[in-house]
Design an enzyme around this catalytic site. Sequence first.
Site, short mmCIF file in Angstrom:
data_model
loop_
_atom_site.label_atom_id
_atom_site.label_comp_id
_atom_site.label_asym_id
_atom_site.label_seq_id
_atom_site.Cartn_x
_atom_site.Cartn_y
_atom_site.Cartn_z
CG HIS A 1 -15.33 -58.98 -1.54
ND1 HIS A 1 -14.36 -58.39 -2.32
CD2 HIS A 1 -14.83 -59.05 -0.28
CE1 HIS A 1 -13.31 -58.12 -1.57
NE2 HIS A 1 -13.57 -58.50 -0.33
CG ASP B 1 -15.79 -59.38 -6.82
OD1 ASP B 1 -15.41 -58.42 -7.53
OD2 ASP B 1 -15.66 -59.40 -5.58
CG HIS C 1 -20.90 -55.65 -2.94
ND1 HIS C 1 -20.98 -56.96 -2.51
CD2 HIS C 1 -19.57 -55.41 -3.16
CE1 HIS C 1 -19.76 -57.48 -2.45
NE2 HIS C 1 -18.90 -56.57 -2.85
CG ASP D 1 -12.08 -58.99 -5.79
OD1 ASP D 1 -12.45 -59.90 -6.56
OD2 ASP D 1 -12.88 -58.33 -5.11
#
Length: 343
Positions: free
Chosen positions: A198, A196, A160, A285
């Site tokens: 996200h 991932d 991120h 995740d």
Amino acid sequence: MLTVYSDRHRLHHGHAELIDGEMKPCFEMPSRADFILERVRETKLGDVIAPASFGLDPVHRIHDKGFIAFLASAWDEWSALGRKHDALPLIWPVRGMRQDRVPEDIDGKLGYYSMDAGVPLTAGTWAAVSDAVDVALTGARHVREGARGAFSLCRPPGHHAAADYMGGYCYINNAAVAAQSFLDAGAKRVAVLDVDYHHGNGTQSIFYHRSDVLFASLHGDPRTEYPFFLGHADETGAGAGVGYNANFPLQPGTAWTDYAVALDAACARVADYAPDALVVSLGVDTFEEDPISQFKLRSADYLRIGEAIGRLGKPTLFVMEGGYAVAAIGVNAVNVLTGFESI
């Protein structure tokens, strides 16, 4: 497969983050790496080594120097005011506000250099993130020297973090720095595959205008999922990078059948690109029991993810990203690596 790991990740341990209107313990915690390392050793995946030191030059190839200087000095500036709790931002330069001047006050800097309040800075954060990027670069060097694959057990994660801001538990973009290191060592093309839950908004933004790095990401649909403001399917690159960004947003509740279709499509894009090296942003995740995600993958599915990546036949660096079902994180992460090794 070699695993690169630094115990200094423990120096970064945020006390709280804002969740559902409350300050709660951070989901991103030191035990995440502990469980993964334990599983690496249980399965006898391979040797575990400490990282070499690469200095800041490789980091500056990706990140703004002012941003990195801020990360290095932020805790000192914060604590000099007598503040003992985590440093967190409280204001951001949104639409209509000036973004061409960096504030002198630490509260202003925290907002200027972040995208959210999910990046607590502590006394040990700089030491931990410095070692995390060295973990990634050490793994990349091992792959460049001829290994088929390597695992960089990075913590904190990185995908991120953009060139000049932190966010989502991420401070330095370990995967992006590693990808650049392959290019600087002579690779012509590098692919980054982000699995991932996200979207890796930082990695996308770093390479969005470039054709020497393909970014492909499978993730929760940003219409309903963090980080909300990047990750749509129509984001395909800009300028020289047009056609070198591929997003595969998926709906809440996605299980293996639909996930596998998207994974095959992403891997096909990587194969068509024919990179000299592949960097995998390895988030687990997507697991059905993850507390902050909405996919329904099971532990056995991570073996299949690893097998799909292995069939690409590329020198591959795995860089650890997210995964917050802590009790299962080691099994799921190592299953990907085991699946890769089985091909």
